[in-house]
Enzyme design. Structure first.
Site, short mmCIF file in Angstrom:
data_model
loop_
_atom_site.label_atom_id
_atom_site.label_comp_id
_atom_site.label_asym_id
_atom_site.label_seq_id
_atom_site.Cartn_x
_atom_site.Cartn_y
_atom_site.Cartn_z
N CYS A 66 0.41 -1.07 -0.01
CA CYS A 66 0.29 -0.07 -0.01
C CYS A 66 0.46 0.97 0.19
O CYS A 66 0.43 2.23 0.12
CB CYS A 66 -0.70 0.16 0.69
SG CYS A 66 0.37 -0.46 2.84
N GLY A 83 -18.88 -1.82 25.01
CA GLY A 83 -19.25 -0.10 23.58
C GLY A 83 -18.76 -1.25 21.75
O GLY A 83 -17.35 -1.78 22.07
N ALA A 84 -19.70 -0.62 20.28
CA ALA A 84 -19.67 -1.29 19.98
C ALA A 84 -19.37 -0.60 18.78
O ALA A 84 -19.29 -0.41 17.95
CB ALA A 84 -20.58 -1.91 20.14
N GLU A 105 8.76 -0.92 10.77
CA GLU A 105 7.36 -1.77 10.59
C GLU A 105 7.83 -3.29 10.04
O GLU A 105 8.70 -3.61 9.40
CB GLU A 105 5.92 -0.95 9.78
CG GLU A 105 6.45 -0.75 8.59
CD GLU A 105 6.87 -2.38 8.03
OE1 GLU A 105 6.16 -2.33 7.82
OE2 GLU A 105 6.93 -1.07 6.43
N PRO A 106 7.29 -4.54 10.74
CA PRO A 106 7.55 -5.90 10.40
C PRO A 106 7.11 -6.56 9.23
O PRO A 106 8.40 -6.90 8.34
CB PRO A 106 7.46 -6.85 11.57
CG PRO A 106 6.20 -5.95 11.92
CD PRO A 106 6.37 -4.24 11.57
N GLN A 107 5.67 -6.05 8.49
CA GLN A 107 6.14 -6.68 7.64
C GLN A 107 6.41 -5.93 6.29
O GLN A 107 6.27 -7.11 5.33
CB GLN A 107 4.17 -5.85 7.06
CG GLN A 107 3.00 -5.62 8.14
CD GLN A 107 3.26 -5.26 9.22
OE1 GLN A 107 4.25 -4.34 9.05
NE2 GLN A 107 2.19 -5.57 10.29
N ARG A 119 3.87 1.22 -1.64
CA ARG A 119 5.05 1.19 -2.65
C ARG A 119 4.38 -0.29 -3.83
O ARG A 119 4.42 -0.79 -3.39
CB ARG A 119 6.80 1.31 -2.29
CG ARG A 119 7.00 0.36 -1.37
CD ARG A 119 8.54 0.05 -1.71
NE ARG A 119 9.14 0.53 0.12
CZ ARG A 119 9.28 1.67 0.20
NH1 ARG A 119 10.37 1.66 -0.85
NH2 ARG A 119 9.18 2.01 1.48
N SER A 152 10.22 2.57 5.08
CA SER A 152 8.80 2.37 5.32
C SER A 152 8.14 3.64 6.30
O SER A 152 9.08 4.77 6.71
CB SER A 152 8.01 1.20 6.15
OG SER A 152 9.10 0.35 5.96
#
Lengths: 269, 447
Positions: free
Chosen positions: B55, B195-196, B119-121, B57, B114
């Site tokens: 998302c 809470g929803a 970030e690990p992804q 690059r 990043s």
């Protein structure tokens, strides 16, 4: 001190430095190296105790020998527990305590080495059982006390929202609480048996030699036993956990330490 | 990095150069990667190709014979894909070649480029991109070296040796870490979502992935059931809020209520009923759902949205500091990579040089040994071989010299002096020092 003892102390000391380096943030990841060095220390210490046994020095024959055995037990229990749980901060307390205990035991005045009890011919099986059980009880309570200390630090960090400090210590509160309770649950019956066997043994000695003096350490031992009894009953009955349980564990161990110190000082002077 | 006269070329857009409106047009779905790779390798100058599409690059890594031509053709492909003129895309496009491209790949895989540094992804996404290229036969020696021997190794080292990824930086991951420090492993823990709303949904998603058992409680039961159904959670009745709090280990409060729904009085009763069991309260609602005094109770740990955001912000700042160390690791590994590659490149040249000299020596000995017996001929051959070895010793040592400038001239000189095959040549573009003009980022001209 024998070469083997020095090597064990050296390995423990390196392990202690590595654990502390991780805890204070000097070297992240030093924990694994610390555990490996601790394993080496435990192996060397076990060999040291074995060699001394082979040469006729029973590990429960004197206060220094029993202290060395207690140090070995603390190190071994910590090592085994750390294989399953992440106990980084506990290592920063437990391993230096092991080093201090073994040094105190091995550098004790020479006149202490013969003995509290071994020289007493009528020590017999009862006396040996008492010292062995007391040593085991002290080791387990010491480990519980280390976990309680870490719990209190961890609790403070989380109440102050210091996530980094909490993460560096590595053990969640719930785990520390559960492990400390497990230690007390194991240590309590052992300590109870140590007190019972000790009382009978002392009573017999008193009858044999007319030495029926009530020493302060006997009272402290009973006080300690009561503290741990209250802790266990309060946890089961009233749900005492967390900070209160940690403080009571520390109080109980303080009593245990006083008893050991009383024996140590009595035989050192 | 080049094999023969092949260059490594990178062309792409990222969150730093292009808005999401451009990135989303260029993004390639995993199932369309194969077709995209085939399209790229169908271009005349392209020999190998891999594509990283996330998302943040879209980057094309290609090994090409004619880098300028390849860059122009790739820019055309991307422009067609985005449905814009090449000139319009050019302002968002960046281009790197050879060691600069390798450096960029190393930085991407190490999460230094990043949006959230560390970030690990991205490492997993880079691996997927390379695996896809291998699977579809578009990765060869060049990309294998850059990804397998380079980028993945660097990324592992960066994660191991720096604290760039140690601490969580998003509010949800900070919340998860706070909860973990209180209750430990989530696998047998019960999380109560109070809470929803949208925030509850995000929290539920995060904790679900960590294996926790969820219970949803909401004033409007229908909304609680709707959320619960989506995450396979239980639903508790609002009237039994106290009971639900008693059995929970972690509570995430995010109602839209204007006044606290979890009061000190309620939590005192809950604490008593819990018999001292630790409870983690994560209050992510604004206005707050939990009275702040609750945090003073023994065994109850309260973290509100400010606590979580402050911690996340502190960690982001720490990561920025650690990034400098990580950059040093990347540079060190880049230097090693280039050296290793150069050494590999020179192997055939060394071999060709030796063959050339030994061949001449042998031919001359044979020519001058017409009337001699085998023993004498062998002795002459041995002398000639020995002579060649001695004569080549110094040039060989110089060729293996680390000095890049000297190495370039020697390689080129040897090729020209002895008419050796250009097979082993190390093109000048690779030899340019990191950061030199030859390797500095170039905006694609789109021509």
């Amino acid at each position: 001190m024998s070469t083997l003892t020095w090597h064990a102390v050296g390995a423990y000391a390196i392990a202690a430095i590595l654990y502390l380096a991780h805890v204070v943030g000097l070297r992240r990841g030093a924990e694994n190296a610390g555990r490996a060095m601790l394993a080496v220390g435990v192996a060397l210490h076990f060999a040291d105790i074995g060699v001394r046994c082979y040469h006729g020095t029973n590990p429960i024959s004197s206060t220094p020998e029993a202290m060395s055995l207690a140090a070995f037990m603390i190190a071994a229990v910590f090592l085994l527990t750390s294989l399953r749980y992440q106990l980084t901060a506990a290592g920063g307390f437990a391993v230096p305590a092991v080093v201090a205990l073994i040094l105190l035991a091995r550098l004790a005045p020479a006149e202490m080495a013969p003995p509290t009890a071994a020289a007493i011919p009528e020590m017999g099986r009862l006396g040996q059982a008492h010292i062995l059980l007391a040593t085991l009880g002290v080791a387990v309570f010491a480990f519980a006390a280390v976990l309680a200390i870490v719990y209190l630090f961890q609790d403070r960090s989380l109440k102050r929202k210091q996530l980094d400090l909490a993460m560096a210590r590595g053990t969640p509160l719930e785990t520390l609480d559960r492990l400390a309770h497990r230690c007390v649950s194991i240590g309590f019956p052992v300590f109870t048996l140590a007190i019972v066997t000790g009382a009978i043994w002392v009573a017999r000695l008193g009858l044999l030699h007319g030495r029926g003096t009530l020493r302060p350490e006997y009272l402290i031992a009973v006080g300690t036993w009561i503290a741990f009894a209250v802790l266990i009953i309060a946890r089961v009955g009233a749900g005492w956990r967390g900070r209160r349980a940690a403080w009571l564990t520390l109080g109980g161990f303080g009593g245990t330490a006083l008893v050991v110190a009383a024996y140590f000082i009595r035989h050192a002077v | 990095m080049p094999v023969a006269n092949i260059d490594l070329l990178l062309l792409g857009v990222s969150h730093k150069t292009a808005p999401v409106a451009v990135r989303e047009r260029l993004a390639v779905e995993p199932e369309a990667i194969a077709a995209a790779l085939v399209e790229l390798t169908a271009l005349a100058p392209v020999r190998e190709a891999a594509m990283i599409s996330t998302c943040n690059r879209v980057e094309l890594y290609v090994a090409a014979e004619d880098a300028d031509r390849a860059a122009a053709e790739l820019a055309g492909v991307l422009a067609r894909r985005a449905g814009v003129a090449v000139g319009d895309l050019a302002e968002h496009l960046y281009q790197h070649r050879d060691s600069a491209a390798v450096r960029h790949l190393f930085r991407v895989a190490s999460s230094l480029d990043s949006l959230v540094v560390g970030e690990p992804q991205i490492l997993g996404q880079t691996k997927q991109a390379y695996d896809a290229a291998v699977q579809h036969g578009t990765a060869g020696a060049v990309l294998r070296a850059c990804f397998e021997e380079g980028a993945f190794r660097v990324a592992r080292r960066v994660r191991r040796e720096t604290a760039i990824a140690r601490n969580p930086v998003s509010v949800s991951s900070v919340a998860v870490e706070f909860a973990r420090q209180v209750v430990g492993d989530f696998s047998r823990k019960r999380v109560l979502i109070v809470g929803a709303g949208k925030m509850s949904e995000l929290a539920a998603r995060t904790l679900r992935t960590h294996g926790a058992t969820l219970t949803v409680i909401n004033r409007t039961r229908a909304r609680a059931e709707e959320l619960a159904q989506r995450f396979g959670a239980d639903v508790a009745d609002w009237n039994d809020l106290q009971g639900a709090l008693t059995t929970a280990d972690i509570v995430i409060a995010s109602t839209g209520a204007q006044r606290p729904v979890l009061t000190l009085e309620t939590l005192k009763l809950v604490r008593k009923a819990r018999r001292g069991r630790q409870l983690c309260l994560l209050d992510i609602a604004v206005p707050r759902d939990v009275e702040p005094e609750v945090g003073k109770l023994d065994g109850i740990y309260l973290f509100d949205i400010d606590d979580l955001q402050k911690q996340a912000s502190d960690h982001r700042a720490e990561r920025e500091e650690e990034a400098a160390e990580a950059e040093a690791v990347v540079e060190e590994e880049l230097g090693r990579f280039v050296k290793r590659w150069r050494s590999r490149q020179r192997g055939p040249l060394v071999s060709a040089l030796q063959t050339h000299f030994h061949g001449i020596a042998r031919a001359e000995v044979m020519r001058l040994s017409g009337g001699v017996d085998d023993k004498e001929r062998k002795a002459r051959l041995d002398i000639a071989e020995s002579l060649v070895k001695k004569l080549l010793h110094l040039p060989m040592t110089a060729l293996r010299d680390d000095d890049p400038d000297e190495a370039v001239s020697l390689v080129q000189a040897l090729q020209r002096l002895f008419s050796l095959s250009p097979m082993a040549a190390v093109p000048a573009s690779e030899e340019a020092p990191a950061g030199s003009d030859a390797n500095v980022d170039k905006k694609a001209t789109g021509s």
